[in-house]
Design an enzyme around this catalytic site. Structure first.
Site, PDB file in Angstrom:
ATOM      1  N   ASP A 111     -11.861 -10.607  -1.782  1.00 35.79           N
ATOM      2  CA  ASP A 111     -13.599 -10.441  -0.891  1.00 35.79           C
ATOM      3  C   ASP A 111     -14.135  -9.666  -1.861  1.00 35.79           C
ATOM      4  O   ASP A 111     -13.544  -8.909  -2.129  1.00 35.79           O
ATOM      5  CB  ASP A 111     -13.231 -10.309   0.219  1.00 35.79           C
ATOM      6  CG  ASP A 111     -12.665  -8.922   0.672  1.00 35.79           C
ATOM      7  OD1 ASP A 111     -13.104  -8.309  -0.031  1.00 35.79           O
ATOM      8  OD2 ASP A 111     -12.101  -9.204   1.910  1.00 35.79           O
ATOM      9  N   HIS A 160     -10.003  -6.304  -3.165  1.00 35.25           N
ATOM     10  CA  HIS A 160     -11.338  -5.872  -1.959  1.00 35.25           C
ATOM     11  C   HIS A 160     -12.265  -5.250  -2.843  1.00 35.25           C
ATOM     12  O   HIS A 160     -12.315  -3.787  -2.881  1.00 35.25           O
ATOM     13  CB  HIS A 160     -11.122  -5.305  -0.873  1.00 35.25           C
ATOM     14  CG  HIS A 160      -9.593  -6.204  -0.381  1.00 35.25           C
ATOM     15  ND1 HIS A 160     -10.219  -6.688   0.919  1.00 35.25           N
ATOM     16  CD2 HIS A 160      -9.025  -5.358   0.249  1.00 35.25           C
ATOM     17  CE1 HIS A 160      -8.981  -7.228   0.991  1.00 35.25           C
ATOM     18  NE2 HIS A 160      -7.971  -6.519   1.182  1.00 35.25           N
ATOM     19  N   GLU A 180       0.544  -1.052   0.183  1.00 30.49           N
ATOM     20  CA  GLU A 180       0.078  -0.231  -0.075  1.00 30.49           C
ATOM     21  C   GLU A 180       1.017   1.135  -0.259  1.00 30.49           C
ATOM     22  O   GLU A 180       0.805   1.857   1.355  1.00 30.49           O
ATOM     23  CB  GLU A 180      -0.831   0.027   0.738  1.00 30.49           C
ATOM     24  CG  GLU A 180      -1.954  -1.653   1.421  1.00 30.49           C
ATOM     25  CD  GLU A 180      -3.180  -1.207   2.599  1.00 30.49           C
ATOM     26  OE1 GLU A 180      -2.978  -0.776   3.249  1.00 30.49           O
ATOM     27  OE2 GLU A 180      -3.454  -1.999   2.118  1.00 30.49           O
ATOM     28  N   ASN A 208       2.588  -4.793  -3.167  1.00 33.47           N
ATOM     29  CA  ASN A 208       1.110  -5.298  -3.605  1.00 33.47           C
ATOM     30  C   ASN A 208       0.025  -4.101  -2.860  1.00 33.47           C
ATOM     31  O   ASN A 208       0.486  -2.865  -1.680  1.00 33.47           O
ATOM     32  CB  ASN A 208       0.463  -6.258  -2.285  1.00 33.47           C
ATOM     33  CG  ASN A 208      -0.106  -6.527  -1.870  1.00 33.47           C
ATOM     34  OD1 ASN A 208      -0.878  -7.475  -3.018  1.00 33.47           O
ATOM     35  ND2 ASN A 208      -1.196  -6.896  -1.145  1.00 33.47           N
ATOM     36  N   GLU A 268      -5.859 -10.389  -2.125  1.00 37.93           N
ATOM     37  CA  GLU A 268      -6.531 -10.935  -1.076  1.00 37.93           C
ATOM     38  C   GLU A 268      -7.775 -10.242  -1.670  1.00 37.93           C
ATOM     39  O   GLU A 268      -8.887  -9.205  -0.797  1.00 37.93           O
ATOM     40  CB  GLU A 268      -6.367  -9.648   0.187  1.00 37.93           C
ATOM     41  CG  GLU A 268      -4.999  -9.056   0.476  1.00 37.93           C
ATOM     42  CD  GLU A 268      -4.629  -8.460   0.895  1.00 37.93           C
ATOM     43  OE1 GLU A 268      -4.912  -7.281   1.492  1.00 37.93           O
ATOM     44  OE2 GLU A 268      -3.503  -7.907   1.380  1.00 37.93           O
TER      45      GLU A 268
HETATM   46  C1  XIL Z   1      -6.733  -6.761   7.612  1.00 40.67           C
HETATM   47  C2  XIL Z   1      -6.610  -7.782   8.867  1.00 40.67           C
HETATM   48  O1  XIL Z   1      -7.996  -8.669   7.647  1.00 40.67           O
HETATM   49  C3  XIL Z   1      -7.210  -7.329   9.845  1.00 40.67           C
HETATM   50  O2  XIL Z   1      -7.680  -8.370  10.899  1.00 40.67           O
HETATM   51  C4  XIL Z   1      -6.515  -6.274  10.272  1.00 40.67           C
HETATM   52  O3  XIL Z   1      -7.435  -5.928  11.978  1.00 40.67           O
HETATM   53  C5  XIL Z   1      -6.389  -5.596   9.700  1.00 40.67           C
HETATM   54  O4  XIL Z   1      -5.867  -6.031   8.553  1.00 40.67           O
HETATM   55  N1  XIL Z   1      -5.399  -4.408   2.749  1.00 40.67           N
HETATM   56  C6  XIL Z   1      -4.119  -5.703   3.611  1.00 40.67           C
HETATM   57  C7  XIL Z   1      -4.092  -6.673   4.944  1.00 40.67           C
HETATM   58  O5  XIL Z   1      -2.724  -5.832   3.171  1.00 40.67           O
HETATM   59  O6  XIL Z   1      -3.395  -6.765   5.605  1.00 40.67           O
HETATM   60  C8  XIL Z   1      -6.080  -6.078   5.453  1.00 40.67           C
HETATM   61  O7  XIL Z   1      -6.223  -7.234   6.341  1.00 40.67           O
HETATM   62  C9  XIL Z   1      -7.035  -5.725   4.322  1.00 40.67           C
HETATM   63  C10 XIL Z   1      -6.630  -5.119   3.834  1.00 40.67           C
END
Ligand code: XIL
Length: 441
Positions: free
Chosen positions: A234, A203, A126, A167, A232
């Protein structure tokens, strides 16, 4: 899903919540449905180095052990990130030189600790704002853009065989943010910085997923000579869900999977959690949720079936020849990365109830410990083997290096052999190395 993903040469992964590994339902799904695991939190800086120079490996080690027990890849997440930093780092004031050393020490120690056990690392997470400029993290503010190259160099030195990723989120399609990332990656490549891949968190929001746009964007990064991955995934909705939303969600999951599967450099898909019960989404996006492939009772949702079908349709399993109406005409059954390895699987002797096999795999990459996998016909088992250690689960055989042949140079070969019982092996059986399907050599 794991079984359907395997022949496509791509991994299917999930984020693992360390606290849930003691729940047998959760653990069972995590172990059987996925071929790669990412620590949801256990490998983040605050978990790993809560006090400066004091490391806590407990959660990370549990993940690695779980992966080894279940013959899974480990996706390391994450070495340098503005979020989930320990207090001492977040609130401490350090000179620029000191901060750079803190960062590279952390990268070196963590990537070094898991050397040979983590196949991919999110080295930097990020780094961008939505408009494509750099996020004003502590690292960027004090060190400028060069913190990124330094982190990658430290990671490469600590584990030369791990694939190193950058990432981010909201970079799945072409936009200002992904353009900024694209330009950075071009610069890193032209400066010889050791970067191997780009992770797209994904996401996403139900009804708001443009598969072809994702494919096109992944492809432009792949064309820079990089691996890409969905890291990641979802896809959330406003809750409560209903069957219309769940069906749309399934189509959206399928669209993302198809986008990855259409790009040969896309190595796999990780979903960010198994069940809606455990997802981070409701806590972060109030009023939204139900973003995962399993529901709150760990029942598979339409999204799960859609993901599985995407892999199955791309996989080229038995009966999936050119005459199979389910086969996509433009998807030859080719290995994911034809350049990663080639394998020769030869049956040198056979009789009614057994055979002798020798396998030689040539790798383009230097290896420090290796794992080869292949399948035997139903009922055929490995009776004894040499030049590796053998295990079999169903018809799937896994061979890892012996103590004396784990180190292989780039361009070198690995050879092992075995005898079967219960029938003969088949000449030319497909072999994968480290989860990558090898071309027939
Ligand atoms: C999130 C986790 O799912 C949570 O449990 C935690 O509280 C915060 O982080 N981007 C990322 C991940 O790179 O590490 C994040 O994960 C979600 C967004």
């Amino acid at each position: 899903m794991r079984e359907e993903a395997e022949p496509t040469g791509r991994f299917i992964g999930t984020a693992i919540n360390d606290g849930l590994l003691s729940n047998s339902t959760y653990r069972g799904i995590a172990a059987t449905e996925f071929s790669s695991v990412t620590a949801e939190n256990a490998m983040k800086w605050d978990a790993v180095e809560p006090q400066r120079g004091q490391f806590n490996w407990a959660g990370g080690d549990r993940l690695v052990q779980f992966a080894q027990q279940n013959d899974q890849l480990v996706y390391g997440h994450t070495l340098v990130w503005h979020s989930q930093m320990p207090q001492w780092l977040q609130n401490g004031s350090f000179s620029n030189t000191e901060l750079r050393t803190i960062m590279t020490d952390h990268v070196t120690t963590q990537a070094g600790r898991y050397r040979g056990q983590v196949q991919r690392w999110d080295v930097v997470n990020e780094a961008f704002n939505e408009d494509g400029t750099f996020r004003q993290s502590k690292f960027y503010q004090q060190l400028g853009e060069s913190y990124i190259a330094d982190a990658f160099r430290a990671a490469r030195a600590a584990d030369p065989n791990a694939k190193l990723f950058i990432n981010d989120y909201n970079t799945e399609v072409r936009n200002a943010k992904s353009d900024g990332l694209f330009r950075l990656v071009q610069r890193l490549k032209s400066q010889g910085v050791p970067i191997d891949g780009v992770g797209f968190q994904s996401h996403l929001i139900v009804g708001n997923v443009n598969g072809p746009a994702i494919q096109q964007n992944l492809q432009r990064f792949a064309d820079l000579g990089l691996e890409v991955a969905i890291t990641e995934l979802d896809i959330r909705m406003r809750t409560p869900s209903d069957s219309t939303k769940l069906q749309q969600q399934a189509r959206d999951y399928r669209a993302v999977a198809d986008a990855c599967l259409a790009v040969s450099a896309c190595s796999g898909i990780t979903v960010w959690g198994i069940s809606d019960r455990d997802s981070w989404v409701p806590g972060t996006f109030p009023g939204e949720g139900d973003a995962c492939p399993w529901d709150s009772d760990y029942r598979p949702k339409p999204a799960y079936e859609a993901l599985k079908a995407a892999f199955a349709d791309a996989g080229g399993g038995p009966g999936d020849g050119p005459d199979d109406p389910g086969d996509e005409p433009d998807e030859p059954d080719e290995p994911d990365d034809p350049n990663a390895c080639t394998a020769v699987f030869t049956v040198s002797n056979r009789w009614a109830t057994g055979s002798v096999v020798s396998v030689t795999v040539r790798t383009t990459q230097a290896l420090n410990g290796w794992r080869a996998e292949f399948e035997l016909p139903a009922g055929v088992t490995v009776a004894n083997g040499w030049n590796g250690s053998f295990s079999q689960s169903g018809n799937r055989v896994t061979v890892t290096n012996a103590a004396y042949n784990g180190t292989v140079q780039a361009g070198g070969t690995v050879s092992f052999g075995f005898q079967t019982g219960g029938g003969s092996a088949q000449d030319g059986t497909a072999v994968s190395l480290g989860g990558q399907r090898c071309a027939a050599g």
